[in-house]
Design a protein around this motif. Structure first.
Motif, PDB file in Angstrom:
ATOM      1  N   GLY B 248       0.827  -1.202   0.000  1.00  0.00           N
ATOM      2  CA  GLY B 248       0.000   0.000   0.000  1.00  0.00           C
ATOM      3  C   GLY B 248       0.856   1.244   0.000  1.00  0.00           C
ATOM      4  N   PRO B 249       0.255   2.394  -0.296  1.00  0.00           N
ATOM      5  CA  PRO B 249       1.044   3.623  -0.446  1.00  0.00           C
ATOM      6  C   PRO B 249       1.695   4.095   0.849  1.00  0.00           C
ATOM      7  CG  PRO B 249      -1.308   4.098  -0.562  1.00  0.00           C
ATOM      8  CD  PRO B 249      -1.178   2.620  -0.560  1.00  0.00           C
ATOM      9  N   PHE B 250       1.022   3.888   1.986  1.00  0.00           N
ATOM     10  CA  PHE B 250       1.588   4.413   3.233  1.00  0.00           C
ATOM     11  C   PHE B 250       2.865   3.662   3.619  1.00  0.00           C
ATOM     12  CE2 PHE B 250      -2.917   5.574   3.465  1.00  0.00           C
ATOM     13  CZ  PHE B 250      -2.770   6.944   3.552  1.00  0.00           C
ATOM     14  N   GLU B 251       2.856   2.364   3.339  1.00  0.00           N
ATOM     15  CA  GLU B 251       4.048   1.559   3.617  1.00  0.00           C
ATOM     16  C   GLU B 251       5.240   2.086   2.814  1.00  0.00           C
ATOM     17  OE1 GLU B 251       5.247  -3.165   3.231  1.00  0.00           O
ATOM     18  OE2 GLU B 251       3.239  -2.519   2.682  1.00  0.00           O
ATOM     19  N   HIS B 252       4.977   2.389   1.543  1.00  0.00           N
ATOM     20  CA  HIS B 252       6.043   2.881   0.669  1.00  0.00           C
ATOM     21  C   HIS B 252       6.470   4.291   1.083  1.00  0.00           C
ATOM     22  CE1 HIS B 252       7.634   3.121  -3.736  1.00  0.00           C
ATOM     23  NE2 HIS B 252       8.558   3.352  -2.847  1.00  0.00           N
ATOM     24  N   LEU B 253       5.478   5.122   1.426  1.00  0.00           N
ATOM     25  CA  LEU B 253       5.790   6.492   1.847  1.00  0.00           C
ATOM     26  C   LEU B 253       6.692   6.472   3.079  1.00  0.00           C
ATOM     27  CD1 LEU B 253       2.573   8.672   1.556  1.00  0.00           C
ATOM     28  CD2 LEU B 253       4.832   9.188   0.667  1.00  0.00           C
ATOM     29  N   TRP B 254       6.355   5.614   4.007  1.00  0.00           N
ATOM     30  CA  TRP B 254       7.147   5.530   5.237  1.00  0.00           C
ATOM     31  C   TRP B 254       8.568   5.088   4.920  1.00  0.00           C
ATOM     32  CZ3 TRP B 254       7.545   7.564   9.638  1.00  0.00           C
ATOM     33  CH2 TRP B 254       8.294   6.973  10.650  1.00  0.00           C
ATOM     34  N   HIS B 255       8.697   4.144   4.009  1.00  0.00           N
ATOM     35  CA  HIS B 255      10.024   3.689   3.597  1.00  0.00           C
ATOM     36  C   HIS B 255      10.808   4.850   2.987  1.00  0.00           C
ATOM     37  CE1 HIS B 255      13.195   1.228   1.855  1.00  0.00           C
ATOM     38  NE2 HIS B 255      12.989   1.868   0.714  1.00  0.00           N
ATOM     39  N   MET B 256      10.155   5.634   2.126  1.00  0.00           N
ATOM     40  CA  MET B 256      10.857   6.746   1.485  1.00  0.00           C
ATOM     41  C   MET B 256      11.315   7.766   2.527  1.00  0.00           C
ATOM     42  SD  MET B 256       9.054   7.595  -2.157  1.00  0.00           S
ATOM     43  CE  MET B 256       7.350   7.145  -2.078  1.00  0.00           C
ATOM     44  N   VAL B 257      10.423   8.068   3.473  1.00  0.00           N
ATOM     45  CA  VAL B 257      10.768   9.064   4.492  1.00  0.00           C
ATOM     46  C   VAL B 257      11.949   8.579   5.330  1.00  0.00           C
ATOM     47  CG1 VAL B 257       9.947  10.175   6.604  1.00  0.00           C
ATOM     48  CG2 VAL B 257       8.467  10.072   4.589  1.00  0.00           C
ATOM     49  N   THR B 258      11.890   7.344   5.784  1.00  0.00           N
ATOM     50  CA  THR B 258      12.977   6.848   6.638  1.00  0.00           C
ATOM     51  C   THR B 258      14.278   6.725   5.844  1.00  0.00           C
ATOM     52  OG1 THR B 258      12.181   4.617   6.212  1.00  0.00           O
ATOM     53  CG2 THR B 258      11.537   5.613   8.297  1.00  0.00           C
ATOM     54  N   TYR B 259      14.169   6.323   4.591  1.00  0.00           N
ATOM     55  CA  TYR B 259      15.379   6.184   3.769  1.00  0.00           C
ATOM     56  C   TYR B 259      16.049   7.550   3.590  1.00  0.00           C
ATOM     57  CZ  TYR B 259      18.431   5.219  -0.186  1.00  0.00           C
ATOM     58  OH  TYR B 259      19.520   5.110  -1.001  1.00  0.00           O
ATOM     59  N   HIS B 260      15.234   8.538   3.204  1.00  0.00           N
ATOM     60  CA  HIS B 260      15.829   9.832   2.857  1.00  0.00           C
ATOM     61  C   HIS B 260      16.314  10.594   4.082  1.00  0.00           C
ATOM     62  CE1 HIS B 260      15.251   9.654  -1.409  1.00  0.00           C
ATOM     63  NE2 HIS B 260      14.027   9.203  -1.222  1.00  0.00           N
ATOM     64  N   THR B 261      15.629  10.442   5.204  1.00  0.00           N
ATOM     65  CA  THR B 261      16.130  11.125   6.400  1.00  0.00           C
ATOM     66  C   THR B 261      17.380  10.425   6.937  1.00  0.00           C
ATOM     67  OG1 THR B 261      14.527   9.855   7.679  1.00  0.00           O
ATOM     68  CG2 THR B 261      13.932  12.132   7.137  1.00  0.00           C
ATOM     69  N   GLY B 262      17.563   9.184   6.538  1.00  0.00           N
ATOM     70  CA  GLY B 262      18.750   8.446   7.001  1.00  0.00           C
ATOM     71  C   GLY B 262      19.993   8.734   6.195  1.00  0.00           C
ATOM     72  N   LEU B 263      19.852   9.404   5.056  1.00  0.00           N
ATOM     73  CA  LEU B 263      21.023   9.700   4.212  1.00  0.00           C
ATOM     74  C   LEU B 263      21.698  10.966   4.722  1.00  0.00           C
ATOM     75  CD1 LEU B 263      20.001   9.124   0.486  1.00  0.00           C
ATOM     76  CD2 LEU B 263      21.550   7.766   1.875  1.00  0.00           C
ATOM     77  N   THR B 264      22.594  10.804   5.635  1.00  0.00           N
ATOM     78  CA  THR B 264      23.234  11.985   6.212  1.00  0.00           C
ATOM     79  C   THR B 264      24.745  11.885   6.072  1.00  0.00           C
ATOM     80  OG1 THR B 264      23.263  10.919   8.369  1.00  0.00           O
ATOM     81  CG2 THR B 264      21.400  12.367   7.909  1.00  0.00           C
ATOM     82  N   HIS B 265      25.345  13.035   6.104  1.00  0.00           N
ATOM     83  CA  HIS B 265      26.812  13.087   6.071  1.00  0.00           C
ATOM     84  C   HIS B 265      27.248  14.262   6.941  1.00  0.00           C
ATOM     85  CE1 HIS B 265      30.871  12.654   4.281  1.00  0.00           C
ATOM     86  NE2 HIS B 265      30.931  13.931   4.613  1.00  0.00           N
TER      87      HIS B 265
END
Lengths: 236, 410
Positions: B248-265
């Motif tokens: 479902g879309p919310f599952e994917h949205l959550w994945h995108m949010v966690t993935y992108h906020t985790g990309l830090t340097h």
């Protein structure tokens, strides 16, 4: 008492320094623990750490095996080992796993060459690409007396002939995850899109883009005329 | 043709330039094509011809690049299915969308009340900015994102609010930053509303009766947001169930949010990373592709260099200040749009870098380039014609200086 025994043993050893015959161990049962296997790093489709193939031969083999993988989606790979024949199956199985043979493709067929003797053919036991009859034919095609390039060429040609007909019309996955559930979502999306089109065009018809005065002659606005006061009405 | 000759000519030139050596070099992947083209191959079940950046689950037939929505990769896959596994096929959608973006900006500027000449100048700046140009001819997601945002903005300004919601949703289905485009246009609407409600002082304007929310004021934003949300979620759900492992879309949205906020340097940028502040100094550029070959003892290098046009990015801060001034003093809608578009598209990227130490790359600037073009066009209205021509020549000179397929013989 124990000390006397130890002294007697040491004295006996000193008197007869010849080593006792080494105990005979049975060969290790397969599979050998993976950590004990010495598998080098992968180097192309045909890993040849001892350079039994010349540079030109290696390049030619790589090109041909790459072409087979692209054409058939079957990963044909190999390893020319220096290991004795009885260890090659264990080594080949470990290399198959460590090197991810066939993982990026539909399947894999792996040739493990011992230092002397016939090639061993390793496949994924869960989904072997070649049948036992085909494996037997391939083994018969391998002549250990030939040089490695000739052996690899023969195996490659024979394997390609077996694999190609099976893979040409193999169904490829295409959006097959949950189509029924997907269609429900897409039907809702289509309904929303239709509603958007209908509502947008019902509420507002598209207007022409205003033409800039730079390209079309414009007529000056008429000068503003002062409004005349209303005529006085006659007194009753 | 007389009425639309300028933009027609610009679009023809843009298409020709974008198609020039489009397939160079055959089979090679430029920049992040190594992800998205490979993803399209996995979706199609094509052989993974490139052995770098191999995606996970290559035999699944499902989009392995789940940190972004699947739409852009599906468009690439469609073209590859129709025209074969070659550079022209996977880059053609970017050429089409990049050119569409130029036309959309032309329409937007006119819709904001500026003259045709100003609109043409804005379109010219966008067409000849190198970063937009480069992304307008390679298979990366940013031109999909930007062009759908421009389409949505034009539809919004043309009062097709429901369709605007759909266009912004298409943008977000390609890359989640499409949401920022919706935010930018709503910000623009709020600026226009605030400026028209200005009572001569902040105190008087911020009083309740003046800025009280009314349906008439908020209707465009509410309608667009509602259609955006509904269409985005249902389309994402549909595409996910076909082409990803998400149910479902919310599952994917959550994945995108966690993935992108985790990309830090943390610390100084390394490799191809760069900070958003560097981009304004023409730093943080990167080579998307380098190809070297030798003939007759002479080595030749071909470099596909990703960089903004210097005369766009150096002018941008001043032009944006000017746009802000015009927005305030003249109630210039073009000025407000430039400002809102810049703040809406660039602001969150900057804050993500500044607050969350989010990894950033120069191509995050692509959606902000139309705002630069609008602001520069606004400045161009007020400068003498000779200066305008001189600036145009500089822009074209820098464009060819940074042209991606130049050959260097050493």
């Amino acid at each position: 008492m124990h000390a006397l025994t130890l002294i007697a043993t040491l004295a006996a050893l000193a008197a007869d320094p010849a080593p006792a015959a080494a105990p005979v161990h049975p060969p290790p049962p397969h599979p050998v623990h993976p950590a004990t296997l010495n598998v080098p790093g992968i180097n192309g489709h045909m890993t040849d750490p001892t350079h039994k193939l010349s540079d030109d031969a290696k390049k030619e083999v790589e090109d041909r095996l790459t072409k087979i993988a692209e054409d058939t989606h079957i990963d044909l790979a190999g390893w020319i080992t220096n290991a004795p024949d009885d260890q090659v199956v264990a080594l080949g199985n470990e290399a198959y796993k460590r090197w991810s043979i066939g993982v990026w493709w539909d399947n894999g067929v792996f040739f493990a060459f011992p230092a002397a003797g016939q090639v061993h053919i390793i496949q994924d036991p869960a989904k072997p690409e070649l049948t036992p009859e085909e494996v037997t034919k391939l083994l018969a095609a391998d002549k250990p007396s030939n040089d490695y390039q000739k052996r690899i060429d023969d195996l490659e040609v024979a394997t390609r002939a077996m694999v190609e007909p099976k893979t040409q019309n193999r169904a490829r996955p295409w959006g097959t995850n949950r189509p029924q559930r997907a269609n429900v979502f897409l039907a809702a999306a289509a309904a929303i899109a239709l509603a958007a089109i209908a509502l947008s065009f019902r509420r507002r018809k598209p207007t022409a883009i205003p033409i800039a005065p730079a390209t079309l002659p414009t007529t000056p606005d008429p000068p503003a005329t002062p409004t005349e006061p209303p005529a006085p009405t006659a007194a009753p | 043709l007389q009425a639309h000759g300028g933009i027609t000519g610009l679009i023809v030139v843009s298409v020709i330039l974008r198609c020039f050596r489009l397939n160079d070099w055959p089979g090679q992947l430029i920049g992040d094509e190594c992800w998205y083209v490979q993803d399209a191959r996995v979706i199609l079940g094509f052989p993974l011809a490139n052995f770098k950046n191999l995606p996970a689950h290559p035999l699944s037939g499902l989009d392995p690049n789940s940190e972004h929505g699947p739409l852009a990769k599906l468009i690439m896959a469609l073209f590859m299915k129709l025209f074969g596994d070659n550079g022209t096929a996977w880059r053609a959608p970017s050429v089409i969308l990049g050119t569409l973006g130029i036309w959309m900006l032309y329409l937007i500027v006119q819709r904001l009340g500026a003259g045709k000449r100003t609109a043409l100048f804005a379109a010219f700046v966008l067409a000849f900015d190198n970063l937009s140009f480069q992304h307008g001819r390679i298979a990366m997601l940013d031109i999909y994102l930007t062009s759908f945002i421009l389409l949505g903005s034009w539809l919004y300004l043309a009062e097709f609010y429901e369709l605007a919601g759909l266009a912004f949703a298409l943008s977000a289905l390609c890359k989640i930053n499409g949401l920022l485009g919706l935010g930018a246009i709503i910000m623009f609407d709020m600026m226009v509303g605030f400026r028209s409600a200005w009572q001569g002082s902040w105190r008087a304007t911020l009083r309740w009766p003046v800025l009280r929310p009314t349906w008439r004021k908020w209707r465009p934003a509410v309608i667009t947001t509602a259609f955006f949300t509904a269409f985005f979620l249902t389309m994402l759900g549909g595409l996910d169930n076909y082409f990803t492992e998400f149910k479902g879309p919310f599952e994917h949205l959550w994945h995108m949010v966690t993935y992108h906020t985790g990309l830090t340097h943390h610390g100084v940028s390394t490799g191809n990373e760069s900070s958003p502040l560097q981009w304004f100094f023409d730093q943080g550029t990167m080579d998307y592709f380098v190809w070297t070959w030798s003939a007759n003892g002479k080595a030749t290098h071909m470099i596909f260099h990703a960089a903004l046009n210097e005369y766009v990015v150096w002018a941008a801060p001043f032009a944006l200040f000017f746009a802000g001034q015009r927005a305030w003093t003249d109630s210039s809608k073009l000025g407000m749009f430039a400002l809102a578009s810049f703040v809406g598209n660039f602001g969150p990227m900057f804050l993500a870098w500044a607050i969350l130490s989010r990894t950033s790359y120069i191509f995050y600037m692509v959606p902000a380039v139309p705002s630069f073009a609008c602001a520069i066009a606004l400045v161009a209205e007020k400068i003498p014609r000779s200066v305008r021509w001189f600036y145009s020549l500089l822009l074209v000179y820098a464009f060819f200086f940074n042209f991606p397929f130049r050959y260097f013989g050493y």
